[in-house]
Design a protein around this motif. Sequence first.
Motif, mmCIF file in Angstrom:
data_model
loop_
_atom_site.group_PDB
_atom_site.id
_atom_site.type_symbol
_atom_site.label_atom_id
_atom_site.label_comp_id
_atom_site.label_asym_id
_atom_site.label_seq_id
_atom_site.Cartn_x
_atom_site.Cartn_y
_atom_site.Cartn_z
ATOM 1 N N GLU A 6 0.832 -1.202 0.000
ATOM 2 C CA GLU A 6 0.000 0.000 0.000
ATOM 3 C C GLU A 6 0.869 1.254 0.000
ATOM 4 O O GLU A 6 2.000 1.243 0.496
ATOM 5 N N GLY A 9 -0.907 6.940 2.072
ATOM 6 C CA GLY A 9 -1.419 7.440 3.345
ATOM 7 C C GLY A 9 -0.711 8.720 3.754
ATOM 8 O O GLY A 9 0.257 9.152 3.135
ATOM 9 N N LEU A 20 -5.324 6.195 -1.854
ATOM 10 C CA LEU A 20 -4.473 5.061 -1.515
ATOM 11 C C LEU A 20 -4.311 4.158 -2.728
ATOM 12 O O LEU A 20 -5.237 4.006 -3.527
ATOM 13 N N ARG A 38 -9.775 -1.204 7.474
ATOM 14 C CA ARG A 38 -9.042 -0.263 8.316
ATOM 15 C C ARG A 38 -9.152 -0.667 9.774
ATOM 16 O O ARG A 38 -10.097 -1.348 10.171
ATOM 17 N N TYR A 94 -4.896 1.674 7.158
ATOM 18 C CA TYR A 94 -5.682 1.093 6.073
ATOM 19 C C TYR A 94 -4.904 -0.060 5.442
ATOM 20 O O TYR A 94 -3.733 0.090 5.097
ATOM 21 N N THR A 120 -1.137 1.228 5.672
ATOM 22 C CA THR A 120 -0.667 2.599 5.531
ATOM 23 C C THR A 120 -1.504 3.490 6.441
ATOM 24 O O THR A 120 -2.730 3.359 6.502
ATOM 25 N N GLN A 121 -0.839 4.377 7.156
ATOM 26 C CA GLN A 121 -1.514 5.213 8.149
ATOM 27 C C GLN A 121 -2.208 6.380 7.477
ATOM 28 O O GLN A 121 -1.611 7.101 6.670
ATOM 29 N N VAL A 122 -3.462 6.578 7.847
ATOM 30 C CA VAL A 122 -4.221 7.761 7.432
ATOM 31 C C VAL A 122 -4.637 8.499 8.697
ATOM 32 O O VAL A 122 -5.286 7.915 9.575
#
Length: 126
Positions: A6, A9, A20, A38, A94, A120-122
């Motif tokens: 991924e 983010g 994304l 998520r 996510y 991946t951080q959002v």
Amino acid sequence: QVQLVESGGGLVQAGGSLRLSCASSGRTSSAYGMGWFRQAPGKEREFVAAISWRGTYTYYADSVKGRFTISRDNAKNTVYLQMNSLKPEDTAVYYCAAQPRPYSSSYEAISDYAYWGQGTQVTVSS
């Protein structure tokens, strides 16, 4: 072995947008459903969106309907999640996921998927 990576983010203000991407490798066929999930701190992993292998059908959690759009480009082995009108409650890691069998008709359960990306951080600030 299927690998999912991924990207996309980041930190965004409420009302903003992010896209994304999930690049897959390890399979020669694209006949597999793909999904996004998520997980927020202290909460269970939850379904966000999914797309059938041809992209004909898409599925969304009620909390993101009308704001998020899932799509795929089979030529690039990539799935996307366009996220608009982001809210602080969208803050989470996510994960992209791939189904183990082709032509599935079930998309919203974690058990429908066998392969997962690293996440991946959002983060959405208010």
